[in-house]
Design a protein around this motif. Structure first.
Motif, short mmCIF file in Angstrom:
data_model
loop_
_atom_site.label_atom_id
_atom_site.label_comp_id
_atom_site.label_asym_id
_atom_site.label_seq_id
_atom_site.Cartn_x
_atom_site.Cartn_y
_atom_site.Cartn_z
N ALA A 207 0.69 -12.86 -3.79
CA ALA A 207 -0.24 -12.91 -2.71
C ALA A 207 0.54 -12.56 -1.37
CB ALA A 207 -1.21 -14.16 -2.69
N ILE A 208 1.50 -13.40 -1.11
CA ILE A 208 2.37 -13.23 0.03
C ILE A 208 2.97 -11.95 0.12
CG2 ILE A 208 4.19 -14.12 1.32
CD1 ILE A 208 3.66 -16.75 0.13
N ASN A 209 3.80 -11.51 -0.90
CA ASN A 209 4.35 -10.12 -0.58
C ASN A 209 3.34 -8.84 -0.62
OD1 ASN A 209 6.87 -11.27 -0.94
ND2 ASN A 209 6.89 -10.91 -3.26
N GLY A 210 2.05 -9.19 -1.18
CA GLY A 210 0.89 -8.09 -1.00
C GLY A 210 0.55 -8.08 0.38
N HIS A 211 0.59 -9.24 1.07
CA HIS A 211 0.04 -9.11 2.46
C HIS A 211 1.22 -8.70 3.30
CE1 HIS A 211 -1.63 -10.67 6.35
NE2 HIS A 211 -0.62 -11.31 6.55
N LEU A 212 2.33 -9.04 3.03
CA LEU A 212 3.44 -8.56 3.91
C LEU A 212 3.63 -7.24 3.59
CD1 LEU A 212 5.84 -9.40 5.50
CD2 LEU A 212 7.38 -9.65 3.32
N GLY A 213 3.29 -6.59 2.25
CA GLY A 213 3.41 -5.05 2.39
C GLY A 213 2.40 -4.18 3.09
N SER A 214 1.07 -5.10 3.42
CA SER A 214 0.19 -4.49 3.98
C SER A 214 0.46 -4.27 5.48
CB SER A 214 -1.23 -5.15 3.93
OG SER A 214 -1.73 -5.24 2.33
N VAL A 215 1.00 -5.63 6.11
CA VAL A 215 1.13 -5.60 7.18
C VAL A 215 2.36 -4.70 7.73
CG1 VAL A 215 2.50 -7.19 9.37
CG2 VAL A 215 0.72 -7.94 7.50
N LEU A 216 3.29 -4.51 6.73
CA LEU A 216 4.42 -3.56 7.22
C LEU A 216 3.96 -2.15 6.80
CD1 LEU A 216 7.34 -5.48 5.75
CD2 LEU A 216 6.85 -5.16 8.11
N ASP A 217 2.85 -1.64 6.00
CA ASP A 217 2.27 -0.46 5.67
C ASP A 217 3.40 -0.14 4.63
OD1 ASP A 217 0.41 1.57 5.42
OD2 ASP A 217 1.25 2.63 7.02
N SER A 218 3.87 -0.90 4.15
CA SER A 218 5.02 -0.27 3.09
C SER A 218 5.30 -1.51 1.86
CB SER A 218 6.38 -0.13 3.72
OG SER A 218 7.38 0.11 2.77
N ALA A 219 4.92 -1.28 0.53
CA ALA A 219 5.49 -2.26 -0.36
C ALA A 219 6.84 -2.40 -0.68
CB ALA A 219 4.63 -1.78 -1.71
N ILE A 220 7.69 -1.32 -0.25
CA ILE A 220 8.97 -1.36 -0.74
C ILE A 220 9.68 -2.30 0.52
CG2 ILE A 220 11.14 0.04 -0.34
CD1 ILE A 220 9.22 2.48 -1.28
N LYS A 221 9.48 -2.16 1.82
CA LYS A 221 9.82 -3.09 2.98
C LYS A 221 9.41 -4.55 2.44
CE LYS A 221 10.04 0.34 6.60
NZ LYS A 221 9.69 0.77 7.93
N GLY A 222 8.18 -4.80 2.08
CA GLY A 222 7.96 -5.81 1.78
C GLY A 222 8.64 -6.57 0.65
N ALA A 223 9.00 -5.88 -0.25
CA ALA A 223 9.62 -6.29 -1.38
C ALA A 223 11.11 -6.54 -0.93
CB ALA A 223 9.78 -5.17 -2.72
N LEU A 224 11.70 -5.68 0.05
CA LEU A 224 13.12 -5.86 0.61
C LEU A 224 13.10 -7.14 1.09
CD1 LEU A 224 15.86 -4.89 1.08
CD2 LEU A 224 14.96 -3.45 3.02
N ILE A 225 12.25 -7.46 2.11
CA ILE A 225 12.31 -8.58 2.68
C ILE A 225 12.38 -10.06 1.74
CG2 ILE A 225 10.96 -10.16 4.24
CD1 ILE A 225 10.14 -7.69 5.77
N ASN B 177 4.13 -5.30 -7.37
CA ASN B 177 3.13 -6.46 -7.10
C ASN B 177 2.67 -6.31 -5.75
OD1 ASN B 177 1.97 -8.31 -9.10
ND2 ASN B 177 4.11 -8.87 -9.34
N ALA B 178 3.49 -5.86 -4.58
CA ALA B 178 3.14 -5.67 -3.35
C ALA B 178 2.01 -4.50 -3.15
CB ALA B 178 4.31 -5.64 -2.56
N PHE B 179 2.53 -3.69 -3.99
CA PHE B 179 1.49 -2.52 -3.95
C PHE B 179 -0.01 -2.79 -4.43
CE2 PHE B 179 -0.18 1.49 -5.58
CZ PHE B 179 -0.50 2.39 -4.81
N ILE B 180 -0.01 -3.33 -5.64
CA ILE B 180 -1.27 -3.38 -6.50
C ILE B 180 -2.12 -4.87 -5.85
CG2 ILE B 180 -0.47 -2.41 -8.30
CD1 ILE B 180 -0.44 -4.79 -9.91
N VAL B 181 -1.57 -5.76 -5.33
CA VAL B 181 -2.45 -7.07 -4.91
C VAL B 181 -3.51 -6.60 -3.57
CG1 VAL B 181 -2.10 -9.07 -3.55
CG2 VAL B 181 -0.71 -8.70 -5.48
N PRO B 182 -2.81 -5.72 -2.83
CA PRO B 182 -4.12 -5.51 -1.80
C PRO B 182 -5.17 -4.46 -2.42
CG PRO B 182 -1.95 -5.09 -0.85
CD PRO B 182 -1.55 -5.46 -2.45
N LEU B 183 -5.09 -4.01 -3.46
CA LEU B 183 -6.01 -2.88 -4.18
C LEU B 183 -6.86 -3.67 -4.91
CD1 LEU B 183 -3.78 0.23 -5.12
CD2 LEU B 183 -5.11 -0.19 -3.01
N VAL B 184 -6.50 -4.63 -5.74
CA VAL B 184 -7.26 -5.19 -6.92
C VAL B 184 -7.23 -6.82 -6.55
CG1 VAL B 184 -6.64 -3.53 -8.57
CG2 VAL B 184 -5.47 -5.65 -8.34
#
Length: 312
Positions: free
Chosen positions: A188-206, A252-259
């Motif tokens: 959930a945290i990484n999904g939110h992080l990816g949404s804030v950054l508008d990038s699942a890859i950057k969220g995963a990197l952090i 995970n960071a990509f699909i959590v905001p979707l579903v």
């Protein structure tokens, strides 16, 4: 549909990562060292992927000003989950080490959706979703444990006895459920992080950078000895665990905001169990070959029925 395909795919590769990291641990001797190597390789992979796909490392200023502090804890929760599995395996064995965290993941995932924790979209736990979750959990038990349990019952008859050691495993089982809950929180945290950054890859990197730094701190604290086994086989694929882990976190960071977190966890769980059955069936990555039983196939179908109810 895309989220379901990605969720199943990243779930299927999780058992591959487990097999790969187990082989790496056999070579280097320490689970913490093996995990640190895996995380480091995953971090380098995500850095390169960020450069190729995103072109820069620019972060949204909201991360430093308006976003809550819990957005930085995803990587730490991932390390706790990984370490928890290392501790659980010798105590509970392979079957319960899979089941207990999954119970925690499914329960926490649905709670996050119900209450909208971690800025998730609210998706109330209706009776239909609850029935679907029960079917998923029953399918997990059937896929992983029911066949073994029936075989043992046939061998032992009705003379099974519980010893003190079995009773004392309750605490370890609860620990498995708690670590599974932390894994759902990480998603959930990484999904939110990816949404804030508008990038699942950057969220995963952090998340991976924080996880790598956490493991480095653990290594400095524990100071395990590097016991390189020169006689153990060293296939090239024993170093791809970090790549798989990075792909899993980014997916995970990509699909959590979707579903939603709950549905994402369940989709990934079905993929995970499917991947485990395929590895056992074909003996991939050095695993012993084990035929797939009718009980396991039926249990997977029950899980699919559960996810359909949850989506409805």
């Amino acid at each position: 549909m895309l989220a379901i395909i990605i969720g199943l795919a990243i779930g299927i590769i999780v058992p591959v990562q487990t097999s790969v990291n187990t082989r790496l641990r056999g070579v280097v001797g320490s689970p913490f060292t093996a995990s640190f190597i895996s995380f480091s390789i995953g971090t380098v992979f995500l850095v390169l992927l960020t450069v190729i796909v995103e072109g820069d490392f620019t972060l949204n200023e909201a991360l430093w000003t308006t976003e809550p502090r819990w957005i930085w804890f995803g990587g730490v929760l991932g390390v706790i989950f990984l370490t928890g599995n290392i501790l659980l395996f010798p105590k509970l064995g392979g079957v319960q080490t899979v089941i207990m965290p999954i119970f925690g993941q499914v329960i926490m995932g649905l709670l996050i959706d119900h209450f909208g924790w971690f800025d998730s979209a609210v998706n109330r736990l209706s009776p239909t979703r609850l029935i679907g979750a029960v079917l998923v959990l029953l399918g997990v038990v059937g896929t992983v444990a029911l066949g073994d349990w029936l075989a043992k019952r046939r061998q032992r008859g009705q003379q099974e006895t519980k010893n003190l050691a079995e009773v004392n495993l309750t605490g370890w089982r609860l620990l498995g459920i708690v670590t599974g809950m932390m894994s759902a929180m990480q998603a959930a945290i990484n999904g939110h992080l990816g949404s804030v950054l508008d990038s699942a890859i950057k969220g995963a990197l952090i998340s991976f950078v924080i996880g790598t730094l956490t493991l480095l701190f653990v290594l400095l604290l524990v100071r395990p000895k590097l016991q390189l086994d020169r006689t153990a086989p060293k296939p090239w694929w024993m170093f791809i665990g970090g790549l798989i882990g990075a792909t899993f976190i980014a997916g995970n960071a990509f699909i959590v905001p979707l579903v939603g977190t709950g549905v994402a966890i369940i989709i990934v769980t079905i993929g995970l169990l499917t991947g485990s059955l395929l590895i056992d069936r074909f003996g991939w990555f050095g695993a012993a070959r084990t035929p797939i039983t009718g009980v396991q196939i039926l249990s997977l179908l029950v899980m699919i029925g559960g996810i359909v109810l949850i989506r409805l």
